[in-house]
Enzyme design. Structure first.
Site, short mmCIF file in Angstrom:
data_model
loop_
_atom_site.label_atom_id
_atom_site.label_comp_id
_atom_site.label_asym_id
_atom_site.label_seq_id
_atom_site.Cartn_x
_atom_site.Cartn_y
_atom_site.Cartn_z
N GLN A 104 0.83 -1.22 0.00
CA GLN A 104 0.00 0.00 0.00
C GLN A 104 0.86 1.26 0.00
O GLN A 104 0.50 2.27 -0.61
CB GLN A 104 -0.92 -0.02 1.22
CG GLN A 104 -2.16 0.83 1.10
CD GLN A 104 -3.06 0.69 2.32
OE1 GLN A 104 -2.76 1.22 3.39
NE2 GLN A 104 -4.15 -0.03 2.18
N PRO A 131 -5.53 -6.75 4.27
CA PRO A 131 -5.99 -7.59 3.15
C PRO A 131 -5.09 -8.82 3.03
O PRO A 131 -3.92 -8.79 3.42
CB PRO A 131 -5.80 -6.68 1.91
CG PRO A 131 -5.52 -5.31 2.44
CD PRO A 131 -4.98 -5.47 3.81
N ASP A 299 -10.90 2.19 -0.10
CA ASP A 299 -9.89 3.06 0.53
C ASP A 299 -8.53 2.91 -0.16
O ASP A 299 -7.71 3.82 -0.14
CB ASP A 299 -9.79 2.81 2.03
CG ASP A 299 -9.25 1.44 2.38
OD1 ASP A 299 -8.03 1.32 2.58
OD2 ASP A 299 -10.04 0.50 2.49
N HIS A 322 -11.68 4.00 7.05
CA HIS A 322 -10.42 3.96 6.31
C HIS A 322 -10.50 4.81 5.04
O HIS A 322 -9.54 5.50 4.67
CB HIS A 322 -10.05 2.52 5.94
CG HIS A 322 -9.35 1.79 7.04
ND1 HIS A 322 -10.02 1.10 8.03
CD2 HIS A 322 -8.03 1.65 7.32
CE1 HIS A 322 -9.14 0.57 8.86
NE2 HIS A 322 -7.94 0.89 8.47
#
Length: 360
Positions: A104, A131, A299, A322
Site C-alpha cells: 500500500q 488484506p 480506501d 479507512h
C-alpha cells in the site's frame, strides 16, 4: 519546502495515516512531521508493521528520517528526489508484518519511477486487520490496471502470525506519463463468481488440509447457490509453510465491476462454516444492493484517484473510516477535490478531480 505537520490520531488514527503520508511525501518531495502516532490506541506509537513500510519508502527516495523506531509517537520524514532506475529492495520485517500493507505504501511510489521495479518483502501474507495477498492479487490489482498501473506479485512463501516468514516479490512497471481516471458506476449483469481458497502449514498435514479446502469449496458453492448465484468456480491450494493458516477470497465479476470479499482461516478457532459465512455474507450484501466496488477495496483506490489526470467516479455501498481517512490525507497533501453524494439507489458516489501527477 516547509515541513507539513500531520496529526496521526485523526479519524482512523492508525497505520493508514502513516502509509499514505510517507507515500505522498516521497512523491511530492514534501517533508513531513507526523505526531500523535496511534495516540488513541492501547499500544500507541510505531510497531514493526509500520516501520517495515516506512523503511521501504525511505529507501525509494533516500529520505532522512528521525523517530523511525519501535513505540515512537513522532516521525520526521524528509524525502530527497525519487530514485531513478530499478528498485531492487529487500525488506525483512522479521515479524508477521503485513506484506499487503507494505505494498500500500510502496506501489504508488514505484509507479512514478521511470523504470521497472522489483521489491522483495518478507513478513505476513495473510494476517488479521489487513488484506490477504490473494485479495490484493485478484481484486485490487485488476482494478489498479484501470488506472494504468501494471504490477504483479509472486508469492514465494506464505507467512502467518506470529512468525511471519512469508515472502513476496512485487514487480512494477512505471505508468505512461499520467495515471488515467477511472469510472466504476454501472453495476453490469449477473456476476460470475470465482473463489480462491488455500491452507498452508507443515507438510505432514497436507492430507488433512486437502480435505478442509474441498469442504470449504463445497460450502461456498452451496451457500451462493441458495442465494441464486450459479456461475461459480472455486480454485483450491494446499501449501507448505513454517506457520499454519489460510484464506478464502471471492471475486464477483459483473462485466463492469469486480466486487471482492475475503476471510482468514485461523487454525485455532475457524470452522468451515464460519469462514464460508464471513466471506459469502459480505459479498452477498454488496451484490444485493449492486455496489460497484466493495468497501475494503475503496480506501485503496483513493491515492490513485487523487493522483490521476482527470475526474474519477466510483459507486460503493459503504464509506468506511479507512476511506474517510484516505480522503483526508489526500486532501492534506494535494489539491485533489473529493465529493461524496448519496444516490437514489442508496449507494454512495465518490467523485475526485485528480491532480495529474506526471512521471519523472
Amino acid at each position: 519546502m516547509s515541513v507539513k505537520v500531520i496529526d496521526g490520531s485523526v479519524l482512523e488514527g492508525g497505520g493508514q495515516i502513516l502509509r499514505l503520508s510517507v507515500a505522498f511525501s516521497c512523491l511530492l518531495e514534501q517533508p513531513i512531521l507526523i505526531n500523535k502516532i496511534r495516540a488513541g490506541r492501547s499500544n500507541p506509537g510505531l510497531k514493526p508493521q509500520h516501520l517495515a513500510g516506512i523503511q521501504l519508502v525511505k529507501q525509494m527516495c533516500n529520505a532522512i528520517t528521525n523517530g523511525d523506531r519501535q513505540n515512537s509517537c513522532e516521525l520526521t520524514f524528509q524525502p530527497k528526489t525519487l530514485k531513478l532506475g530499478n528498485f531492487n529492495l529487500n525488506v525483512n520485517s522479521q515479524t508477521a508484518a503485513s506484506i499487503p500493507l507494505m505494498i500500500q505504501s510502496a506501489l504508488p511510489v514505484a509507479i512514478f519511477s521511470n523504470h521497472n521495479s522489483s521489491i522483495t518483502m518478507k513478513g505476513g501474507t495473510d494476517v488479521s486487520f489487513a488484506p490477504s495477498m490473494d485479495y490484493v492479487k485478484k481484486v485490487l490489482f485488476p482494478i489498479y490496471k484501470l488506472f494504468g498501473v501494471h504490477c504483479e506479485a509472486l508469492i514465494h512463501k506464505r507467512g502467518f502470525y506470529p512468525k511471519g516468514r512469508g515472502e513476496v516479490v512485487l514487480t512494477v512497471n512505471p505508468v505512461t506519463e499520467y495515471l488515467k481516471p477511472i469510472e466504476i458506476i454501472n453495476f453490469g449483469g449477473q456476476p460470475a463468481i470465482k473463489g480462491f481458497v488455500f491452507i498452508s502449514g507443515p507438510k505432514h498435514q497436507n492430507n488433512k488440509h486437502n480435505q478442509i479446502v474441498q469442504d470449504i469449496a463445497t460450502a461456498v458453492k452451496n451457500k451462493l447457490n441458495l442465494s441464486g448465484y450459479h456461475k461459480i468456480t472455486i480454485e483450491t491450494e494446499v501449501g507448505d509453510s513454517d506457520g499454519s493458516g489460510g484464506s478464502l477470497v471471492l471475486v464477483a465479476d459483473t462485466g463492469n465491476c469486480l466486487i471482492g470479499s475475503s476471510a482468514l482461516y485461523d487454525m485455532r478457532k475457524s470452522t468451515i462454516n464460519s469462514l464460508t459465512d464471513e466471506a459469502c455474507d459480505k459479498l452477498l450484501l454488496d451484490l444485493e444492493v449492486k455496489s460497484c466496488i466493495d468497501p475494503n477495496a475503496l480506501d485503496n483506490l483513493i491515492i490513485f484517484m487523487a493522483l490521476a489526470n482527470g475526474k474519477s467516479k466510483v459507486k460503493c455501498r459503504e464509506i468506511t473510516l479507512h476511506t474517510k481517512t484516505a480522503i483526508y490525507i489526500a486532501e492534506q497533501f494535494t489539491d485533489a477535490k473529493f465529493s461524496i453524494k448519496q444516490m437514489e439507489d442508496g449507494l454512495n458516489e465518490i467523485i475526485c478531480e485528480g491532480i495529474g501527477l506526471k512521471t519523472v
